[in-house]
Design a protein around this motif. Structure first.
Motif, mmCIF file in Angstrom:
data_model
loop_
_atom_site.group_PDB
_atom_site.id
_atom_site.type_symbol
_atom_site.label_atom_id
_atom_site.label_comp_id
_atom_site.label_asym_id
_atom_site.label_seq_id
_atom_site.Cartn_x
_atom_site.Cartn_y
_atom_site.Cartn_z
ATOM 1 N N SER A 195 0.852 -1.204 0.000
ATOM 2 C CA SER A 195 0.000 0.000 0.000
ATOM 3 C C SER A 195 0.886 1.251 0.000
ATOM 4 N N ALA A 196 2.107 1.118 0.537
ATOM 5 C CA ALA A 196 3.042 2.251 0.516
ATOM 6 C C ALA A 196 3.543 2.507 -0.913
ATOM 7 N N VAL A 197 3.645 1.434 -1.713
ATOM 8 C CA VAL A 197 4.041 1.585 -3.127
ATOM 9 C C VAL A 197 3.015 2.481 -3.836
ATOM 10 N N LEU A 198 1.733 2.303 -3.470
ATOM 11 C CA LEU A 198 0.654 3.091 -4.092
ATOM 12 C C LEU A 198 0.389 4.381 -3.321
ATOM 13 N N LYS A 199 1.310 4.732 -2.419
ATOM 14 C CA LYS A 199 1.218 5.960 -1.607
ATOM 15 C C LYS A 199 -0.124 6.045 -0.876
ATOM 16 N N GLY A 200 -0.673 4.880 -0.522
ATOM 17 C CA GLY A 200 -1.934 4.851 0.231
ATOM 18 C C GLY A 200 -3.160 5.143 -0.618
ATOM 19 N N GLN A 201 -2.977 5.449 -1.907
ATOM 20 C CA GLN A 201 -4.126 5.746 -2.800
ATOM 21 C C GLN A 201 -4.640 4.424 -3.366
ATOM 22 N N VAL A 202 -5.430 3.698 -2.586
ATOM 23 C CA VAL A 202 -5.867 2.348 -2.976
ATOM 24 C C VAL A 202 -7.388 2.334 -3.101
ATOM 25 N N ASP A 203 -7.893 1.980 -4.300
ATOM 26 C CA ASP A 203 -9.352 1.931 -4.492
ATOM 27 C C ASP A 203 -9.959 0.693 -3.853
ATOM 28 N N ALA A 204 -9.233 -0.431 -3.879
ATOM 29 C CA ALA A 204 -9.744 -1.655 -3.236
ATOM 30 C C ALA A 204 -8.611 -2.659 -3.084
ATOM 31 N N ILE A 205 -8.811 -3.558 -2.120
ATOM 32 C CA ILE A 205 -7.904 -4.706 -1.941
ATOM 33 C C ILE A 205 -8.718 -5.928 -2.340
ATOM 34 N N ILE A 206 -8.173 -6.764 -3.232
ATOM 35 C CA ILE A 206 -8.907 -7.956 -3.663
ATOM 36 C C ILE A 206 -8.199 -9.200 -3.126
ATOM 37 N N LEU A 207 -8.952 -10.059 -2.429
ATOM 38 C CA LEU A 207 -8.420 -11.351 -1.991
ATOM 39 C C LEU A 207 -8.977 -12.408 -2.926
ATOM 40 N N THR A 208 -8.092 -13.176 -3.579
ATOM 41 C CA THR A 208 -8.539 -14.137 -4.582
ATOM 42 C C THR A 208 -7.705 -15.412 -4.489
ATOM 43 N N GLY A 209 -7.982 -16.397 -5.397
ATOM 44 C CA GLY A 209 -7.290 -17.695 -5.342
ATOM 45 C C GLY A 209 -8.082 -18.667 -4.469
ATOM 46 N N GLY A 210 -7.668 -19.930 -4.473
ATOM 47 C CA GLY A 210 -8.394 -20.977 -3.743
ATOM 48 C C GLY A 210 -8.527 -20.695 -2.257
ATOM 49 N N LEU A 211 -7.495 -20.082 -1.663
ATOM 50 C CA LEU A 211 -7.527 -19.835 -0.210
ATOM 51 C C LEU A 211 -8.560 -18.782 0.180
ATOM 52 N N ALA A 212 -9.004 -17.993 -0.787
ATOM 53 C CA ALA A 212 -10.003 -16.955 -0.473
ATOM 54 C C ALA A 212 -11.380 -17.575 -0.193
ATOM 55 N N TYR A 213 -11.529 -18.908 -0.426
ATOM 56 C CA TYR A 213 -12.749 -19.604 0.007
ATOM 57 C C TYR A 213 -12.755 -19.776 1.518
ATOM 58 N N GLY A 214 -11.571 -19.698 2.135
ATOM 59 C CA GLY A 214 -11.448 -19.919 3.584
ATOM 60 C C GLY A 214 -11.880 -18.674 4.358
ATOM 61 N N GLU A 215 -13.077 -18.755 4.995
ATOM 62 C CA GLU A 215 -13.634 -17.561 5.647
ATOM 63 C C GLU A 215 -12.758 -17.049 6.771
ATOM 64 N N SER A 216 -12.142 -17.973 7.541
ATOM 65 C CA SER A 216 -11.358 -17.503 8.694
ATOM 66 C C SER A 216 -10.078 -16.800 8.210
ATOM 67 N N LEU A 217 -9.479 -17.294 7.117
ATOM 68 C CA LEU A 217 -8.273 -16.644 6.597
ATOM 69 C C LEU A 217 -8.597 -15.225 6.117
ATOM 70 N N VAL A 218 -9.705 -15.123 5.392
ATOM 71 C CA VAL A 218 -10.149 -13.824 4.876
ATOM 72 C C VAL A 218 -10.386 -12.853 6.036
ATOM 73 N N GLU A 219 -10.993 -13.361 7.111
ATOM 74 C CA GLU A 219 -11.291 -12.549 8.293
ATOM 75 C C GLU A 219 -9.982 -12.074 8.960
ATOM 76 N N LEU A 220 -9.040 -13.022 9.103
ATOM 77 C CA LEU A 220 -7.765 -12.694 9.765
ATOM 78 C C LEU A 220 -6.997 -11.617 8.991
ATOM 79 N N ILE A 221 -7.047 -11.704 7.661
ATOM 80 C CA ILE A 221 -6.341 -10.705 6.839
ATOM 81 C C ILE A 221 -7.093 -9.370 6.890
ATOM 82 N N SER A 222 -8.420 -9.463 6.706
ATOM 83 C CA SER A 222 -9.226 -8.233 6.624
ATOM 84 C C SER A 222 -9.090 -7.384 7.882
ATOM 85 N N GLU A 223 -9.055 -8.037 9.060
ATOM 86 C CA GLU A 223 -9.010 -7.227 10.290
ATOM 87 C C GLU A 223 -7.713 -6.417 10.390
#
Ligand SMILES: Nc1ncnc2c1ncn2[C@@H]1O[C@H](COP(=O)(O)OP(=O)(O)O)[C@@H](O)[C@H]1O
Ligand SMILES: CCCC(=O)OP(=O)(O)O
Length: 360
Positions: free
Chosen positions: A293-321
């Motif tokens: 996010s520092a590469v984009l100087k904090g100007q981020v429209d969205a963060i996308i979590l994708t790939g097979g592991l993004a089916y894992g709700e707890s992983l998504v939650e742990l990252i999102s928080e």
């Protein structure tokens, strides 16, 4: 714009399977995963030697599904470890075939995608394409500097899925991919986190044998001095250490499995080691997202979590928080690669984009 009907065969060769899909432009008509046993593949001394075997299994599968190949307008394969190139759809040519056969930037099953696509298309007198191969390189000069002057940072990542989900996210927001800043974390057997700035991936970790978070199979960034000690310990050959870093590290090394569904089940049944390691993987992914996010100087429209592991709700939650303070977190689970191949070929067949020439 009214699109004509274009039947496209998409081919995605992975280490132990070949996924195929038949599309009408970007609309899926048929999809199949052809599994290859260890016994089948052990007959071949190199990935390149598997080409005829895999091509025949594809043609048999199409026949079984009642798909007439003579209706195809194009064949599109997942591109492999070619020379570094910018993103886009490329027509398969003789230079590309040569680089795929020798594995110009290394060996990976995706090297077979362009070769098989060409062989099937050539017999039908139709074009063969690859789209956004793993070597897509749009790094800014700043991102290439590693700090060790003999080594340059390289761009090897899940470009096909990262660009497809990024385009979709931009579209949902009523913007063009070329107008947005996005962070995309592809979380599969390898994990790559890319900074997408106005349609170009200006920084990303090398998810094959480079850096970044550890993953179900890969080590990611490890302390350099300790790694050097291990390499010269006399316990490992060159090939063994590479295999260990690329296929036998991460979750597999700590927990004896790279199957995330099993790891999640172990956590639910009270396995504290599995919990620590799984949380550490989420922590490293979040840390990488924060760094980029520092590469984009904090100007981020969205963060996308994708790939097979993004089916894992707890992983998504742990990252999102840990990262939702940076931007909205959007989940697009799965690897979407057949769809992305068809979309890339359809853009060219419909005249929305011109096929690029390799090497440009
Ligand atoms: N429902 C699920 N929940 C969590 N993880 C999953 C699920 N389904 C698949 N996975 C994990 O996704 C990974 C494969 O992701 P994928 O994006 O298909 O791979 P790759 O990017 O390496 O081609 C495997 O590690 C698998 O354990
Ligand atoms: C990082 C690009 C290579 C790749 O596709 O790896 P996996 O499919 O093994 O995640």
């Amino acid at each position: 714009m009214q699109r004509q009907s274009n039947r496209i065969l998409a081919i995605n060769p992975a280490s132990t399977s070949t996924k195929i899909g038949v599309f009408d432009n970007d609309i899926l008509i048929m999809e199949k995963m052809i599994r290859h046993t260890t016994e089948d593949l052990s007959k071949f001394s190199s990935i390149n030697d598997q080409y005829l075997f895999r091509k025949n299994t594809i043609l048999e599968a199409l026949d079984e599904e009642g798909m007439n190949v003579s209706n195809l307008a194009a064949v599109c394969g997942r591109g492999g470890l070619l020379r570094p190139i910018e993103g886009g759809t490329y027509e398969v040519n003789s230079g590309m075939l040569e680089d795929l056969r020798v594995g110009y930037s290394g060996q990976h099953a995706s090297n077979l995608g362009g070769i098989i696509a060409f062989e099937i298309a050539d017999a039908l007198n139709i074009p063969a394409f690859i789209v956004d191969p793993v070597v897509v390189d749009e790094l800014e000069p700043l991102a290439r500097v590693s700090g060790f002057s003999s080594i340059k940072r390289k761009s090897i990542f899940h470009a096909l899925n990262q660009k497809a989900v990024a385009r979709r996210c931009a579209e949902k927001r009523g913007r063009r991919y070329e107008e947005v800043n996005l962070i995309v974390a592809h979380m599969g057997n390898g994990i790559t986190v890319g900074a997408h700035h106005n349609g170009r991936v200006i920084d990303v970790n090398n998810g094959l044998h480079g850096d970044g978070p550890f993953s179900p199979e890969r080590a990611g960034t490890v302390p350099t001095g300790d790694l050097v000690e291990l390499c010269f310990s006399g316990h490992y050959s060159h090939q063994e250490i590479i295999k260990k870093l690329v296929r036998q590290s991460g979750l597999f090394a700590y927990l004896g499995t790279s199957d995330v569904v099993k790891v999640e089940q172990r956590i639910v049944s009270g396995d504290k080691k599995a919990e620590l390691i799984y949380h550490a993987m989420a922590y490293q992914i979040a840390r990488e997202i924060g760094a980029i996010s520092a590469v984009l100087k904090g100007q981020v429209d969205a963060i996308i979590l994708t790939g097979g592991l993004a089916y894992g709700e707890s992983l998504v939650e742990l990252i999102s928080e840990r990262v939702s303070w940076i931007a909205d977190v959007e989940i697009q689970p799965g690897e979407n690669e057949l769809q992305a191949l068809a979309e890339g070929a359809a853009r060219v067949l419909n005249g929305e984009e011109r096929a690029k020439v390799y090497p440009f």
